[in-house]
Write an enzyme that holds these catalytic residues in place. Structure first.
Site, PDB file in Angstrom:
ATOM      1  N   ASP A 145       0.726  -1.067  -0.009  1.00  0.00           N
ATOM      2  CA  ASP A 145       0.110  -0.145   0.078  1.00  0.00           C
ATOM      3  C   ASP A 145       0.877   1.205  -0.034  1.00  0.00           C
ATOM      4  O   ASP A 145       0.454   2.496  -0.399  1.00  0.00           O
ATOM      5  CB  ASP A 145      -1.092  -0.117   1.211  1.00  0.00           C
ATOM      6  CG  ASP A 145      -2.123  -1.166   1.127  1.00  0.00           C
ATOM      7  OD1 ASP A 145      -2.347  -1.490  -0.152  1.00  0.00           O
ATOM      8  OD2 ASP A 145      -2.567  -1.519   2.018  1.00  0.00           O
ATOM      9  N   TYR A 167     -10.313  -0.730   2.338  1.00  0.00           N
ATOM     10  CA  TYR A 167      -9.783  -0.638   3.934  1.00  0.00           C
ATOM     11  C   TYR A 167      -9.200   0.449   4.242  1.00  0.00           C
ATOM     12  O   TYR A 167      -9.066   1.584   3.490  1.00  0.00           O
ATOM     13  CB  TYR A 167      -8.313  -1.780   3.816  1.00  0.00           C
ATOM     14  CG  TYR A 167      -8.449  -2.750   5.000  1.00  0.00           C
ATOM     15  CD1 TYR A 167      -9.014  -3.840   4.390  1.00  0.00           C
ATOM     16  CD2 TYR A 167      -7.759  -2.866   5.853  1.00  0.00           C
ATOM     17  CE1 TYR A 167      -9.232  -4.850   5.064  1.00  0.00           C
ATOM     18  CE2 TYR A 167      -7.823  -3.879   7.056  1.00  0.00           C
ATOM     19  CZ  TYR A 167      -8.627  -5.125   6.465  1.00  0.00           C
ATOM     20  OH  TYR A 167      -8.448  -6.093   7.294  1.00  0.00           O
ATOM     21  N   HIS A 217      -1.484  -8.017   7.410  1.00  0.00           N
ATOM     22  CA  HIS A 217      -1.146  -6.698   7.236  1.00  0.00           C
ATOM     23  C   HIS A 217       0.240  -6.546   7.630  1.00  0.00           C
ATOM     24  O   HIS A 217       0.270  -6.553   9.092  1.00  0.00           O
ATOM     25  CB  HIS A 217      -2.030  -5.821   7.638  1.00  0.00           C
ATOM     26  CG  HIS A 217      -3.529  -6.139   7.314  1.00  0.00           C
ATOM     27  ND1 HIS A 217      -4.210  -5.299   6.151  1.00  0.00           N
ATOM     28  CD2 HIS A 217      -4.603  -6.897   7.716  1.00  0.00           C
ATOM     29  CE1 HIS A 217      -5.547  -5.582   6.073  1.00  0.00           C
ATOM     30  NE2 HIS A 217      -5.755  -6.700   7.092  1.00  0.00           N
TER      31      HIS A 217
HETATM   32 CO    CO Z   1      -7.439  -7.290   7.251  1.00  0.00          CO
END
Ligand code: CO
Length: 633
Positions: A294, A378, A430
């Site tokens: 990201d 997200y 993550h």
């Molecule tokens: Co997640």
């Protein structure tokens, strides 16, 4: 020169982020001398941070590319002189996926008759309800993908306008889009799976009733906050630092220092989130291709939210606007992107002398510097906390909507959790990596690994209770690729061995790894190959302005082994010199039904805590206080 703002002002400090005028000027200067033509785009326009903060020069780093050829160049632009001082081709590098390209990828897919036909096969004919998210592709060896800059679309469909489309995954259908050429390379159709149609909405417009009984909780700061802000410089309760912001990292803290009596002592030269990756653990269809970086592939800064007073942020707030670039080289101001405020955080310390019945209690508080980014489905909130006792904390909050998939007939047990009829949330992690340029009491630092171990029984340990503290300085890069060890209660301290405190210690800060779990990804997986930073919990390198990105400078469709694994192969000395500590930490997301349709925040992060930095508790001078607004209920 016409597009250069004549009112270009000199920043008040060398580390101030670029102003909108400076962003536009940097693009104009590059265009004037190195015009790439109609296909010219700008990945990044950001302050070129000076080596010395006293430098009067104002420079920008610009990454620019040509969608016609795919060629990418880096420029250093002197804003003071209006010239390009360095121009470097970066063959093979692919720029990040820009917010400007998110909806473009969807439009390209929807304009392709093969994609439309694949949707029709699934009974979907109203394209206005189709939502195709722009996912990075990674590198999977398809011949027709070579040399292209790609986005894979992953698709959901609304039942009606505004309903939560993530409740309706269009499983097994991906368009591979060449975003530079504006065409669909290929449709990957893994077979029709019925689209789950049961709605699962979270927004206020769909909530039929509200619970009662929630009385307001108001934060009252009748005399205003305890911090002061001067431009990008902040002071609070002895702390001082400068706020920075970049398109790729978002929030940056510069020159973090703490006052100790009459002296101001340095702790961190620079701290930021340097990378993150979210690998998914399902082996079939499109799912192995979901490994989103990201920061490196999207830029967590360009995705920052404008925050809302009284909702996102309570109390006396100072907002900083963030300035980022669009791909056409223009500046975009994200208003109220960075929130600065104070919070009560419970009892700081307390003691009652049971003989005299005298009680001393002090309330703790923290300064919060934060931003929130929306990455597709997200949300990530990054909250740096500074405490009165010298502690620094990064608290990452994960919320938003889990990446839903359609339940196939192959059986999903063990790969994820059913969260709705026909809807599954797959296992994923993550993984975050922070870059910490340490400066504990001066520039020359050393990392020491600290284990707590039981001694063997023997004449020196007759009652089998003896514990030892084992300290191991990490002297070279390879020796400093380390992992946590729960059995040894391992942590690390960053010390200045050139200084000794009155108690005979080297002053230090310890890194307490709250969330240092790794993805179990195999070495030959995309994450094993392209995100080598996930394989260790800390790494230490000599600080270098050229070594910024732990998974490489250009992560989109990157080649294996870049960044930390490659740099640290040099095995350079990392003791008693300017060092950067890289800490990887993660949230292992085994999805809960309770995470859906919108996920209550979960946390991960780490602490940096003074360890023999002070000779005693540095908060004895915090005055006792009683809240005048508290009452007995
Ligand atoms: Co997640």
């Amino acid at each position: 020169m016409d597009s250069i703002d004549p009112g270009l002002k000199v920043a008040s400090h060398a580390l101030d982020p670029l102003s909108p005028a400076e962003v536009a000027a940097a693009a104009a200067i590059v265009r004037r001398t190195h015009d790439l033509g109609a296909g010219m785009r700008f990945e990044t326009i950001v302050l070129k941070e000076p080596e010395e903060a006293t430098s009067g020069d104002r420079s920008a780093f610009v990454s620019t590319y040509d969608i016609a050829t795919g060629n990418l160049f880096e420029a250093i632009v002197s804003l003071s002189d209006g010239i390009v001082t360095r121009w470097t081709p970066r063959p093979g590098a692919r720029p990040r996926i820009a917010p400007d390209e998110f909806l473009l990828a969807e439009q390209i897919a929807k304009a392709d008759p093969r994609f439309v036909a694949a949707l029709a096969k699934r009974g979907i004919t109203d394209l206005s309800l189709v939502c195709s998210d722009p996912w990075s592709c990674g590198v999977f060896g398809h011949a027709d993908e070579e040399g292209r800059r790609l986005i894979q679309t992953i698709t959901w469909v609304r039942n009606r306008p505004h309903d939560n489309h993530y409740a309706h995954p269009v499983e097994g259908l991906t368009a591979i889009v060449d975003i530079n050429r504006g065409e669909v390379v290929r449709i990957d159709d893994y077979g029709v799976v019925p689209v789950p149609r049961e709605e699962s909405n979270y927004s206020a417009r769909f909530q039929p009733t509200w619970r009662s009984g929630l009385k307001p909780i108001e934060v009252v700061q009748p005399e205003g906050p305890s911090f002061t802000v001067d431009g990008w410089a902040v002071e609070w309760c002895g702390w001082s630092f400068r706020v920075g912001f970049t398109p790729r990292e978002g929030l940056v803290l510069h020159d973090l220092k703490l006052r100790d009596g009459a002296t101001v002592r340095s702790i961190l030269k620079r701290a930021s989130l340097a990378e993150m990756v979210v690998p998914y653990g399902h082996p079939a269809d499109v799912h192995p291709r979901k490994n989103a970086f990201d920061c490196g592939e999207y830029g967590i800064g360009v995705l920052a939210n404008s925050l809302t007073l009284g909702c996102d942020c309570l109390g006396a707030i100072h907002y900083f606007d963030a300035v980022v670039n669009r791909i056409d080289g223009s500046a975009q101001v994200i208003e109220n992107a960075i929130c600065l405020h104070e919070e009560d955080c419970g009892v700081l310390w307390k003691h009652t002398d049971f003989r005299t019945e005298e009680t001393e209690v002090r309330r703790g508080r923290r300064l919060v510097i934060s931003f929130v980014a929306t990455v597709g489905n997200y949300e990530y909130g990054f909250y740096w906390h500074l405490y009165l006792d010298g502690t620094v904390e990064l608290d990452v909050r994960l919320t938003g909507i889990v990446n839903t998939a359609g339940l196939t007939q192959q059986g999903e047990t063990g790969r994820g959790t059913r969260i709705g009829p026909g809807v599954v949330g797959h296992i994923h992690q993550h993984v975050f990596n922070v870059r910490l340029d340490m400066e504990v009491d001066g520039p020359n630092n050393t990392v020491v690994e600290v284990d707590t171990v039981a001694d063997p029984p023997g004449p020196e340990n007759p009652w089998h209770n003896a514990l030892s503290i084992l300290e191991t300085p990490l002297l070279t890069e390879k020796a400093a690729r380390r992992r946590t060890d729960a059995a040894r209660m391992r942590w690390w301290k960053i010390v200045n061995r050139e200084r000794t405190t009155a108690l005979g210690h080297h002053p230090g800060y310890r890194l307490v790894p709250h969330s240092a779990l790794r993805t179990p990804a195999a070495p030959l997986s995309q994450v094993g190959q392209r995100a080598g930073f996930v394989t260790h919990d800390i790494w230490v390198t000599p600080t270098s302005a050229e070594e910024r990105w732990p998974a490489g400078d250009y992560v989109n469709q990157s080649a294996p082994g870049q960044g930390l694994p490659a740099w640290t192969e040099q095995d350079r000395p990392v003791a008693d010199r300017p060092i950067t500590v890289w800490h990887s930490f993660a949230h292992n997301h085994v999805v809960r039904p309770e995470d859906y349709p919108v996920q209550p925040s979960v946390h991960c992060g780490f602490l940096l805590q003074p360890f023999a930095f002070f000779d005693r508790n540095p908060t004895l001078d915090i005055p006792p206080a009683t809240s005048a607004h508290s009452c007995c209920a």
